[in-house]
Scaffold this active site. Structure first.
Site, PDB file in Angstrom:
ATOM      1  N   CYS A 203      -6.622   2.018  -8.152  1.00 27.20           N
ATOM      2  CA  CYS A 203      -5.802   1.118  -7.675  1.00 27.20           C
ATOM      3  C   CYS A 203      -6.207  -0.291  -8.079  1.00 27.20           C
ATOM      4  O   CYS A 203      -7.150  -0.663  -7.603  1.00 27.20           O
ATOM      5  CB  CYS A 203      -5.873   1.081  -6.112  1.00 27.20           C
ATOM      6  SG  CYS A 203      -4.771  -0.202  -5.356  1.00 27.20           S
TER       7      CYS A 203
ATOM      8  N   CYS B  36      -6.001  -3.251  -5.603  1.00 20.20           N
ATOM      9  CA  CYS B  36      -6.966  -2.896  -4.548  1.00 20.20           C
ATOM     10  C   CYS B  36      -8.165  -3.820  -5.079  1.00 20.20           C
ATOM     11  O   CYS B  36      -9.041  -4.468  -4.431  1.00 20.20           O
ATOM     12  CB  CYS B  36      -7.498  -1.793  -4.278  1.00 20.20           C
ATOM     13  SG  CYS B  36      -6.253  -0.528  -3.673  1.00 20.20           S
TER      14      CYS B  36
END
Length: 315
Positions: free
Chosen positions: A93, A96
């Protein structure tokens, strides 16, 4: 959509039955915590590494790894005395990787007043399902054994800090007043969706302090929320994909991507559009991209890279 923000109310509690996540008393001990922030001193010899707050000679924990096995002691039980904010993430991700460092800095700066729990959704799928994780990065908190909703996607550090402060207040922890109460009031209006009040407050700050980067960022966020209001994000992205040269479709898609935590994609989209346009169209795209840079703030590393790409595209 009536409210363009991806951030639900942080005071909506009880949306998830956390009692279902309790485990028997024989639950394995919590996983080793990540290193706590330096405290300026050295723990006495023999103090366990990562000893919890209150342990003789131990520094307060600030960041821990949360798993399905240790959720009860590491989160539910700990939250009875210390608020726990959960960061759901995964190695793949990219957003993230933008949000997690912000949370980690704030946790270390908090000195143990709250604990950041890192949850790898790939390693803990049942935990992610139980807490209704539909996209990452996602942040929620647990205070006194109850869920405090948070947000999905990447937010500027100032807004993340505001969320942390609200969680601390919900947990009865005193929070230092903002350095600038004008900015605090403007941010409060923005967080509850009162865009008119937020805009007026940010403009007033900029009239008095023209170089205030936080107010400039806040005003850019107001404009961003207004541009996406009433638009379906999926439809906006589909329209942009169907017509790569439609300026309105491409700029709206970039707005949607920024709000969904994919600022890098938004910047790449608009830099590519700058390369394909000229004259007034190119200038309009450039200005739109600069407004998105203002949302993130001048210190965002992704903005620095995108500015270089924009300069290359222009010259």
């Amino acid at each position: 959509m009536s409210d363009p923000r991806t951030t639900p109310s942080i005071f909506t509690r009880g949306a998830v039955d956390l009692s279902a996540l309790r485990t028997p008393a024989s639950t394995p001990a919590a996983a080793p915590s990540r290193p706590a922030a330096p405290t300026g001193g050295t723990a006495p010899t023999g103090a366990p590494a990562g000893a919890p707050a209150g342990f003789p000679g131990g520094a307060p924990e600030t960041i821990i790894d949360v798993t399905e096995a240790n959720f009860q002691p590491a989160v539910l039980e700990r939250s009875l005395s210390t608020p726990v904010i959960l960061d759901f993430w995964a190695d793949w991700c990219e957003p993230c990787k933008q949000l997690s460092p912000i949370l980690e800095r704030l946790a270390q700066a908090g000195g143990g007043s709250w604990v950041l729990g890192k949850v790898d959704v790939d390693a803990n799928p049942r935990l992610a399902q139980a807490l209704r994780v539909q996209g990452i990065p996602m942040v929620v908190a647990v205070v006194n054994g109850q869920l405090v909703e948070g947000f999905t996607g990447v937010l500027p550090e100032q807004q993340v800090k505001q969320y942390v402060d609200a969680v601390l207040k919900a947990g009865g922890v005193s929070v230092e007043p903002a350095a600038d109460p004008r900015l605090d009031a403007a941010d409060d209006a923005l967080m509850v969706g009162d865009l008119d009040a937020a805009e007026a407050a940010y403009k007033k700050i900029l009239a008095e302090s023209p170089a205030d980067a936080a107010a400039e960022s806040g005003l850019a966020q107001v404009a961003l929320y207004r541009r996406v209001d009433g638009h379906d994000p999926a439809a906006a992205l589909a329209a942009a994909q169907a017509d790569p040269d439609d300026l309105d479709a491409q700029t709206l898609a970039a707005d949607v991507e920024v709000l969904s935590g994919q600022a890098d994609k938004a910047y790449e989209r608009l830099v590519a559009l700058v390369k394909r346009t000229s004259g007034d169209d190119r200038d309009a795209v450039r200005k739109h991209l600069l407004s998105l840079f203002s949302v993130a703030g001048p210190d965002d590393p992704a903005v620095a890279g995108a500015r270089r790409a924009l300069a290359s595209a222009l010259f």
